[in-house]
Motif scaffolding. Sequence first.
Motif, short mmCIF file in Angstrom:
data_model
loop_
_atom_site.label_atom_id
_atom_site.label_comp_id
_atom_site.label_asym_id
_atom_site.label_seq_id
_atom_site.Cartn_x
_atom_site.Cartn_y
_atom_site.Cartn_z
N LEU A 110 0.84 -1.15 0.07
CA LEU A 110 -0.08 -0.03 0.13
C LEU A 110 0.77 1.23 -0.14
O LEU A 110 0.57 2.13 -0.60
CB LEU A 110 -0.69 -0.10 1.19
CG LEU A 110 -2.25 -0.61 0.97
CD1 LEU A 110 -2.98 -0.96 2.29
CD2 LEU A 110 -3.30 0.31 0.19
N SER A 111 1.89 1.04 0.72
CA SER A 111 2.85 2.45 1.03
C SER A 111 3.46 2.78 -0.27
O SER A 111 3.38 3.91 -0.78
CB SER A 111 3.75 1.94 1.97
OG SER A 111 4.95 3.06 1.86
N SER A 112 3.95 1.72 -0.95
CA SER A 112 4.33 2.08 -2.42
C SER A 112 3.35 2.61 -3.44
O SER A 112 3.52 3.41 -4.26
CB SER A 112 5.51 1.00 -3.16
OG SER A 112 4.80 -0.19 -3.29
N HIS A 113 2.18 1.86 -3.62
CA HIS A 113 1.03 2.27 -4.31
C HIS A 113 0.74 3.74 -4.04
O HIS A 113 0.33 4.46 -4.98
CB HIS A 113 -0.08 1.25 -4.09
CG HIS A 113 -1.25 1.57 -5.04
ND1 HIS A 113 -1.47 1.26 -6.29
CD2 HIS A 113 -2.39 2.18 -4.57
CE1 HIS A 113 -2.53 1.72 -6.73
NE2 HIS A 113 -3.12 2.16 -5.86
N ALA A 114 0.71 3.99 -2.66
CA ALA A 114 0.38 5.36 -2.28
C ALA A 114 1.25 6.54 -2.79
O ALA A 114 0.72 7.72 -3.41
CB ALA A 114 0.26 5.36 -0.93
N SER A 115 2.43 6.09 -3.12
CA SER A 115 3.45 7.20 -3.42
C SER A 115 3.10 7.35 -5.17
O SER A 115 3.23 8.60 -5.66
CB SER A 115 4.92 6.99 -3.40
OG SER A 115 5.04 5.60 -3.75
N LEU A 116 2.57 6.56 -5.86
CA LEU A 116 2.05 6.75 -7.18
C LEU A 116 0.50 7.44 -7.11
O LEU A 116 0.54 8.48 -7.69
CB LEU A 116 1.64 5.39 -7.82
CG LEU A 116 2.74 4.19 -8.02
CD1 LEU A 116 2.38 3.00 -8.52
CD2 LEU A 116 3.96 5.00 -8.99
N ALA A 117 -0.28 7.03 -6.27
CA ALA A 117 -1.66 7.57 -5.98
C ALA A 117 -1.44 9.12 -6.05
O ALA A 117 -2.33 9.73 -6.31
CB ALA A 117 -2.48 6.72 -5.02
N ARG A 118 -0.46 9.48 -5.00
CA ARG A 118 -0.46 10.80 -4.52
C ARG A 118 -0.12 11.86 -5.63
O ARG A 118 -0.51 13.01 -5.70
CB ARG A 118 0.57 11.12 -3.74
CG ARG A 118 0.01 10.75 -2.14
CD ARG A 118 1.13 11.20 -0.96
NE ARG A 118 2.55 10.54 -1.20
CZ ARG A 118 2.80 9.32 -0.57
NH1 ARG A 118 1.96 9.06 0.48
NH2 ARG A 118 3.96 8.85 -0.60
N ALA A 119 0.37 11.21 -7.07
CA ALA A 119 0.58 12.05 -8.20
C ALA A 119 -0.64 12.06 -8.96
O ALA A 119 -0.60 12.66 -10.03
CB ALA A 119 1.88 11.37 -8.67
N TRP A 120 -1.64 11.17 -8.69
CA TRP A 120 -2.73 11.14 -9.87
C TRP A 120 -3.37 12.37 -9.83
O TRP A 120 -3.76 13.13 -8.55
CB TRP A 120 -3.74 10.07 -9.26
CG TRP A 120 -3.09 8.58 -9.41
CD1 TRP A 120 -2.07 8.29 -10.30
CD2 TRP A 120 -3.44 7.38 -8.95
NE1 TRP A 120 -1.69 6.85 -10.26
CE2 TRP A 120 -2.56 6.37 -9.29
CE3 TRP A 120 -4.55 6.96 -8.26
CZ2 TRP A 120 -2.70 5.09 -9.15
CZ3 TRP A 120 -4.69 5.79 -7.91
CH2 TRP A 120 -3.93 4.68 -8.33
N GLN A 121 -4.00 12.85 -10.89
CA GLN A 121 -5.05 13.92 -10.91
C GLN A 121 -6.41 13.26 -11.04
O GLN A 121 -6.55 12.56 -12.00
CB GLN A 121 -4.64 14.96 -12.03
CG GLN A 121 -3.55 15.39 -11.86
CD GLN A 121 -3.49 16.61 -10.86
OE1 GLN A 121 -4.57 17.39 -10.67
NE2 GLN A 121 -2.31 16.90 -9.94
N LEU A 122 -7.26 13.75 -10.23
CA LEU A 122 -8.71 13.05 -10.32
C LEU A 122 -9.36 13.16 -11.67
O LEU A 122 -9.96 12.32 -12.22
CB LEU A 122 -9.53 13.61 -8.98
CG LEU A 122 -9.10 13.25 -7.81
CD1 LEU A 122 -9.85 13.81 -6.68
CD2 LEU A 122 -9.22 11.63 -7.65
N PRO A 123 -9.12 14.55 -12.12
CA PRO A 123 -10.00 14.73 -13.24
C PRO A 123 -9.48 14.01 -14.56
O PRO A 123 -10.11 13.15 -15.34
CB PRO A 123 -9.68 16.35 -13.80
CG PRO A 123 -9.45 16.75 -12.51
CD PRO A 123 -8.65 15.79 -11.51
N THR A 124 -8.26 13.66 -14.50
CA THR A 124 -7.40 12.70 -15.52
C THR A 124 -7.94 11.17 -15.25
O THR A 124 -8.21 10.58 -16.31
CB THR A 124 -5.94 12.66 -15.33
OG1 THR A 124 -5.48 13.82 -15.34
CG2 THR A 124 -5.34 11.92 -16.41
#
Length: 539
Positions: free
Chosen positions: A15-29
């Motif tokens: 989860l921790s490594s997945h979260a570092s990706l998710a933090r960069a996501w843009q919801l509209p995208t």
Amino acid sequence: MSDSISNKTASLAALSSHASLARAWQLPTLFAQDKQRFHDFSLEAAGLFLDYSKNHIDATTVSLLTEFAHSCRLEQRRDAMFKGEPVNATEQRPALHTLLRAPAEQRFELDGEVLSNDVQQVLDRMGQLSQRVRSGEWLGFTGKVITDVVNIGIGGSDLGPAMACAALRPFIKPGLRAHFLSNVDGHAIDAVLADLSPETTLFIVASKSFTTQETLINARVAREWFLNKGKTADLAKHFVAVSTNAKAVAEFGIDTANMLPFWDWVGGRYSVWSAIGLSVAIAVGMDNFRAFLAGAHAMDTHFRKSPLEQNMPVMLGLLGWWYRQYFGSASHLIAPYHEDLRLFPVHLQQVDMESNGKRVTNAGIPITSPTAPVIWGSTGTNGQHAYFQMLHQGTDLVPVDFIAAINPSHDRANQQHTLLANCFAQAEALMVGHQKDERSGHEGEALAEFRVLPGNRPSNTLLMDKLTPTSLGALLALYEHKTFVQGVLWDINSFDQWGVERGKTLAARILPELEGKTSSHTHDGSTAGLIARTLQKKR
Ligand code: F6P
């Protein structure tokens, strides 16, 4: 390392490594890339619809989060709660508020006692008492009908019933008023009693322990106020009690024939479903109170039976945990777009923060991750003109739960459309933000940066058809279970509250000093200074 600990550790690492990706996501995208997103990230249960698509999640996130929940043994701990195991380990008690809203025919036995019979008997007594008051059969000492019910209680013996009476305002019998007196501040009782007559007022002294300082002081003041007009023999017509402590009720001077009991396996903040809800039953009638219980039971069944990834309280709990754990969110906003739900965030503060505001695990080991966030909120659209600015352009990430009913209890469509338009618009604005507009004129350029809303801010939207006793029951049970889920994720005992005891002890020491009776205690310089200044200045 045991299997369950290693599963949990592995799950957290993923989860921790997945979260570092998710933090960069843009919801509209995420929405642009997936036309099914609203469909895939929404749920329906017990008459409530939850849209959780505006969150920093994808299908992998949901599966990693539910795997983590499995590794925390969420299903086993949930089942243990429903079965009446002593999940409140520090007090060696079950937490069986779900039994209070189970159908009458559902037999439940624990340690040789048929608890379901006790529950149904008390519900029947609540029904009789509330009907006597509502029908005008219960008369005050001068033969007048009761027009005002005052619930004297605090914390769980106040917040739940006060919230439910406000939420069910359109269901309250005309001519009957429910008042809530909690604060020991004498201004509170002055405000409540100002418009009341002892002849037509019924006091409900509601306290699980019947030792709570504020409640007992307020109850004594109410009794004195009553005795200015009535006699001691008339007290039984104007004072009833709800408690687990019959001895203390009798010592206070309330006839235990006028007491409705409940049990130590009902936590204070989960007690609105018990006789603590008497003020609600009187105000809206027992049929509506039973509908409130039925709504909660429908949510209980959903929580018990649905797979984790389709389970509304589980999803709400996991999402809140996700932001607390990996996005630094220290608070969570509850924004009901329904005036009658104005006390809902206040009640949830106790449900959530008294349950999960803890620093050690069930094993007593200090927890290294952050636990309960600050729960706060008030109704929309009012909040939009107060603190929503900070949600849009402030530097903290505050996840929001928008709550609305599609159909109002009034017939002014224009007001309802405007309310819902604002609700949906706020969630949209939080997510899509507002980008810098380079094309504007000179003045526009100067202000361009100020006008930017970064967006990408998450929210859930909960919709119900209409706010009724049933949907209110489902809504409250949803948040109770969400709180339980998060307690399991943090391995917290969500059913004790040792933190509030210390302040009570110190207040009991300071009180005689303010009364000028003793000054033998030593205090820190600030507390000693405040006491000294008060003694010097008080008249
Ligand atoms: O001070 C906290 C608390 O113990 C709550 O948990 C509880 O709801 C409240 O006080 C009132 O307690 P009682 O119902 O025993 O008066």
